[in-house]
Design a protein around this motif. Structure first.
Motif, PDB file in Angstrom:
ATOM      1  N   ALA A 142       0.812  -1.219   0.000  1.00 56.89           N
ATOM      2  CA  ALA A 142       0.000   0.000   0.000  1.00 56.89           C
ATOM      3  C   ALA A 142       0.842   1.265   0.000  1.00 56.89           C
ATOM      4  CB  ALA A 142      -0.930   0.001   1.218  1.00 56.89           C
ATOM      5  N   THR A 143       2.163   1.127   0.105  1.00 57.28           N
ATOM      6  CA  THR A 143       3.052   2.292   0.015  1.00 57.28           C
ATOM      7  C   THR A 143       2.896   2.999  -1.330  1.00 57.28           C
ATOM      8  OG1 THR A 143       4.690   1.334   1.513  1.00 57.28           O
ATOM      9  CG2 THR A 143       5.483   3.002  -0.039  1.00 57.28           C
ATOM     10  N   PHE A 144       2.592   2.260  -2.381  1.00 57.74           N
ATOM     11  CA  PHE A 144       2.654   2.788  -3.743  1.00 57.74           C
ATOM     12  C   PHE A 144       1.262   2.913  -4.367  1.00 57.74           C
ATOM     13  CE2 PHE A 144       6.450   0.295  -2.787  1.00 57.74           C
ATOM     14  CZ  PHE A 144       7.443   1.234  -2.985  1.00 57.74           C
ATOM     15  N   ILE A 163       4.653   7.252  -4.590  1.00 55.04           N
ATOM     16  CA  ILE A 163       4.296   6.836  -3.240  1.00 55.04           C
ATOM     17  C   ILE A 163       2.948   7.449  -2.871  1.00 55.04           C
ATOM     18  CG2 ILE A 163       4.937   7.015  -0.797  1.00 55.04           C
ATOM     19  CD1 ILE A 163       7.855   6.959  -1.654  1.00 55.04           C
ATOM     20  N   ARG A 164       2.046   6.618  -2.342  1.00 53.43           N
ATOM     21  CA  ARG A 164       0.730   7.104  -1.919  1.00 53.43           C
ATOM     22  C   ARG A 164       0.886   7.814  -0.583  1.00 53.43           C
ATOM     23  NH1 ARG A 164      -3.758   5.804   1.001  1.00 53.43           N
ATOM     24  NH2 ARG A 164      -2.738   3.995   1.953  1.00 53.43           N
ATOM     25  N   LEU A 165       0.646   9.100  -0.569  1.00 52.22           N
ATOM     26  CA  LEU A 165       0.926   9.920   0.608  1.00 52.22           C
ATOM     27  C   LEU A 165      -0.275  10.093   1.527  1.00 52.22           C
ATOM     28  CD1 LEU A 165       3.134  12.669  -1.072  1.00 52.22           C
ATOM     29  CD2 LEU A 165       3.870  10.611   0.145  1.00 52.22           C
ATOM     30  N   LEU A 193       0.466   5.693   6.014  1.00 53.71           N
ATOM     31  CA  LEU A 193       1.600   5.206   6.802  1.00 53.71           C
ATOM     32  C   LEU A 193       2.911   5.523   6.099  1.00 53.71           C
ATOM     33  CD1 LEU A 193       0.322   1.738   8.097  1.00 53.71           C
ATOM     34  CD2 LEU A 193       0.799   3.789   9.452  1.00 53.71           C
ATOM     35  N   ALA A 194       2.918   5.447   4.765  1.00 51.89           N
ATOM     36  CA  ALA A 194       4.146   5.743   4.022  1.00 51.89           C
ATOM     37  C   ALA A 194       4.616   7.165   4.278  1.00 51.89           C
ATOM     38  CB  ALA A 194       3.917   5.517   2.530  1.00 51.89           C
ATOM     39  N   LEU A 195       3.687   8.123   4.325  1.00 50.02           N
ATOM     40  CA  LEU A 195       4.081   9.506   4.591  1.00 50.02           C
ATOM     41  C   LEU A 195       4.637   9.652   6.001  1.00 50.02           C
ATOM     42  CD1 LEU A 195       4.324  12.454   3.824  1.00 50.02           C
ATOM     43  CD2 LEU A 195       1.891  12.746   4.343  1.00 50.02           C
ATOM     44  N   ALA A 230      -0.524  16.519   2.192  1.00 50.03           N
ATOM     45  CA  ALA A 230       0.714  15.792   2.482  1.00 50.03           C
ATOM     46  C   ALA A 230       1.854  16.762   2.745  1.00 50.03           C
ATOM     47  CB  ALA A 230       1.058  14.872   1.318  1.00 50.03           C
ATOM     48  N   THR A 231       1.926  17.802   1.939  1.00 43.89           N
ATOM     49  CA  THR A 231       2.978  18.795   2.133  1.00 43.89           C
ATOM     50  C   THR A 231       2.815  19.495   3.475  1.00 43.89           C
ATOM     51  OG1 THR A 231       3.041  19.133  -0.256  1.00 43.89           O
ATOM     52  CG2 THR A 231       4.128  20.786   1.110  1.00 43.89           C
ATOM     53  N   ARG A 232       1.579  19.868   3.815  1.00 47.81           N
ATOM     54  CA  ARG A 232       1.337  20.528   5.100  1.00 47.81           C
ATOM     55  C   ARG A 232       1.726  19.607   6.263  1.00 47.81           C
ATOM     56  NH1 ARG A 232      -4.522  22.748   6.971  1.00 47.81           N
ATOM     57  NH2 ARG A 232      -4.019  24.494   5.576  1.00 47.81           N
TER      58      ARG A 232
END
Length: 614
Positions: free
Chosen positions: A230-232, A258-260, A272-274, A305-307
């Motif tokens: 699920a990371t991608f 990557i799924r953020l 979780l990846a983020l 994601a950036t925030r």
């Protein structure tokens, strides 16, 4: 022993020390960006070490002008030189550490280093953007300890270190179960053949929880937490770089997206990846005492994601005493988009790769009106703020870089053609003395002139090797006697001394040839051959700066200065000129057409700085 899991990192031990503090103001800094693989391999001879002593123990001698083209004297040799530019060349962390003195004497105060992280082994990702292990250094660059030693050496010399990092994607760590190696974007997840092994073949099970220790060095992705499928996003490669949702969910060619997370910015749910990415980059701050990050490909990330990432990193850095840890986003899409994204996410600054480089280059070469460049810093109507409030520390300005997206397939450094060698000092001066945080691209101070239809031609080796600058090989370019290096160093020394240049308000000045009719410089036909002058004002102190786009003769014109803080008869002293014999000359403020003005001379293709001396 290197950690295989993020959960193995002992943050308590890493953070139980005193960290190098952040600068009070990032607009005081001068950045220098280098491709680490192309900068130094620590084998040069005939350069000055960090203490200013000549090094004679290396094997690669200093380049001489007569050696230009020594790598392309036959078509076979030229083909080999071109081919070398697409491969790893051997620059490393120890080499960069040995050149900190070279950079300090130039006037650099912050290093921006291309990604140093472990790369997939089967691609020539010398640029560093194909990460396979997020918490290790690529062995071709050196070790973690080498990175720590570099940062310690830089800090001892008063130089900050900014790492280039990637959140949007990993390297080519798995393969699709499709006929195409790089299948096009599809709005649903594609089937996966497996994680790639050291040879790039999908022989490793695409799942977490397997014992993949035998592949730790060169297979799958690490730390182990990233091995969860699920990371991608797994949707194939972006086809339309401006089409939603392709540009958010698609792979960068073979670099895996990557799924953020998901959701609107105010209710964003990080994946979780983020959270793992945030932990990985917190590790580097704590381990190596890093001072800032340049965040790659921000356009291709959710704003939420950036925030999330900026908040986590800023809070962690502040816990270490780094109150002004800087996050610079690579944001494409124009000034308004950049400003809105920064306001929403908490990024500290945008990398000015859209309008700024082209307008800076073409202004200095005399092909655009100066307003086109200076108005980039006067968009108060767009952002509701004063002309200097945002831009002094919210945009990193540069005119050469490693991608040159703006030039398409016609990559070319500033000095490649069009009188570049005559005007390169003016470009560096304009960059250093106008609003923003200036950034020099490596080799600019040595007038590198690479150009061609591929990125490699603007990524020449400073240390020689097989792909040296000026179509050479086996000669290095750490030449502190180069007149361009010396003049840039003089300008940066004045910038460091004068708060007006670093933090002052900025005004493009009107000019007049007769002292009666004033106006901003304008092109005549397709060219502008004129003096271009601007002021930087801080409190009641004004400095006047000017370049000439005339390459043939000295020009002289009346230049307006601030009416309220200058009196008739005030003396102005020249503190810098690209013609050194003119330094110390004085001007007298006069009243012309209800304006306060000085009669200013500027050498052919020259640059001058004046300050009021009374």
């Amino acid at each position: 022993m290197l950690e295989k899991k993020l959960s193995d990192i002992d943050f308590n031990a890493l953070t139980s020390k005193t960290f190098f503090p952040s600068p009070a103001a990032w607009e005081d800094q001068v950045l220098y960006f280098m491709m680490l693989d192309r900068f130094s391999d620590a084998n040069e001879t005939g350069y000055l070490d960090n203490n200013g002593n000549e090094v004679t123990t290396g094997t690669t001698p200093l380049f001489q002008n007569s050696e230009a083209g020594n790598a392309i004297q036959t078509e076979t040799a030229a083909a080999a030189w071109r081919d070398a530019g697409g491969r790893w060349q051997g620059g490393n962390l120890q080499g960069l550490t040995s050149k900190i003195g070279y950079l300090k004497r130039l006037g650099v105060t912050a290093l921006w280093i291309s990604p140093v992280f472990k790369q997939v082994p089967f691609h020539e990702t010398y640029h560093g953007y194909g990460i396979q292990n997020f918490i290790n250094v690529d062995p071709r660059f050196g070790t973690r300890e080498d990175l720590k030693a570099l940062v310690e050496t830089a800090h001892q010399q008063g130089i900050y270190v900014i790492l280039d990092i990637i959140l949007n994607h990993s390297g080519d760590v798995f393969s699709y179960a499709t006929e195409e190696r790089i299948p096009p974007y599809d709005n649903s997840a594609r089937p996966i053949a497996g994680f790639n092994d050291a040879a790039g073949q999908p022989t490793i099970a695409f799942t977490q929880g397997q014992n993949l220790s035998s592949h730790f060095d060169n297979g799958a992705i690490w730390p182990e937490e990233f091995q969860e499928p699920a990371t991608f996003t797994k949707k194939g490669a972006i086809q339309n770089w401006d089409n939603y949702p392709d540009y958010l969910e698609g792979d960068f060619f073979d670099l895996k997206d990557i799924r953020l997370g998901e959701g609107p910015i105010d209710q964003y749910h990080p994946s979780l990846a983020l959270t793992y990415l945030a932990e990985a980059y917190k590790f580097w701050i704590a381990y190596a005492d890093i001072d800032g990050f340049r965040v790659d490909t921000v356009k291709h990330m959710d704003t939420g994601a950036t925030r999330y990432f900026t908040a986590v990193i800023h809070e962690f850095a502040q816990c270490l005493g780094k109150e002004n840890f800087y996050l610079i986003g690579e944001i494409t899409g124009g000034r308004q988009f950049a400003f809105n994204l920064m306001e929403e996410t908490g990024l500290n600054a945008a990398l000015g790769i859209n309008d700024i480089p082209g307008k800076m280059e073409y202004l200095v070469k005399g092909y655009v009106n100066p307003e086109e460049y200076f108005n980039l810093f006067r968009n108060s109507e767009l952002i509701g703020k004063g002309s200097h409030t945002w831009f002094k520390n919210k945009v990193v300005t540069l005119f050469d870089d490693h991608d040159q997206v703006r030039k398409g397939n016609n990559k070319a450094r500033f000095c490649a053609f069009e009188n570049g060698n005559q005007f390169i000092l003016n470009a560096a001066a304009l960059n250093a003395t106008t609003l923003g945080i200036p950034c020099l691209y490596y080799g600019t101070e040595q007038a590198f002139d690479g150009e061609g239809g591929n990125d490699r031609y603007i990524r020449e080796n400073m240390f020689g090797g097989e792909f040296g600058a000026f179509r050479s090989k086996d000669r290095h370019f750490f030449n502190e006697n180069n007149p361009l290096y010396q003049e840039i160093a003089k300008i940066l020394a004045i910038r460091k001394k004068k708060i007006e240049i670093r933090r002052g308000r900025q005004y493009l000045r009107e000019i007049s040839s007769n002292g009666i009719e004033f106006g901003l410089p304008k092109k005549s036909g397709n060219e502008l051959r004129s003096i271009i002058a601007w002021s930087r004002i801080f409190d009641n102190r004004e400095m006047l700066l000017a370049i000439s786009t005339n390459a043939i003769q000295e020009l002289q014109a009346w230049i307006t200065i601030d009416f309220d803080i200058n009196k008739e008869g005030d003396m102005w002293k020249r503190v810098y000129s690209s013609q050194p014999a003119q330094i110390g000359d004085t001007l007298v403020a006069a009243t012309r057409s209800n304006r306060r003005a000085v009669l200013l001379p500027v050498p052919a293709h020259g640059f001058v700085i004046y300050e009021r001396s009374t």
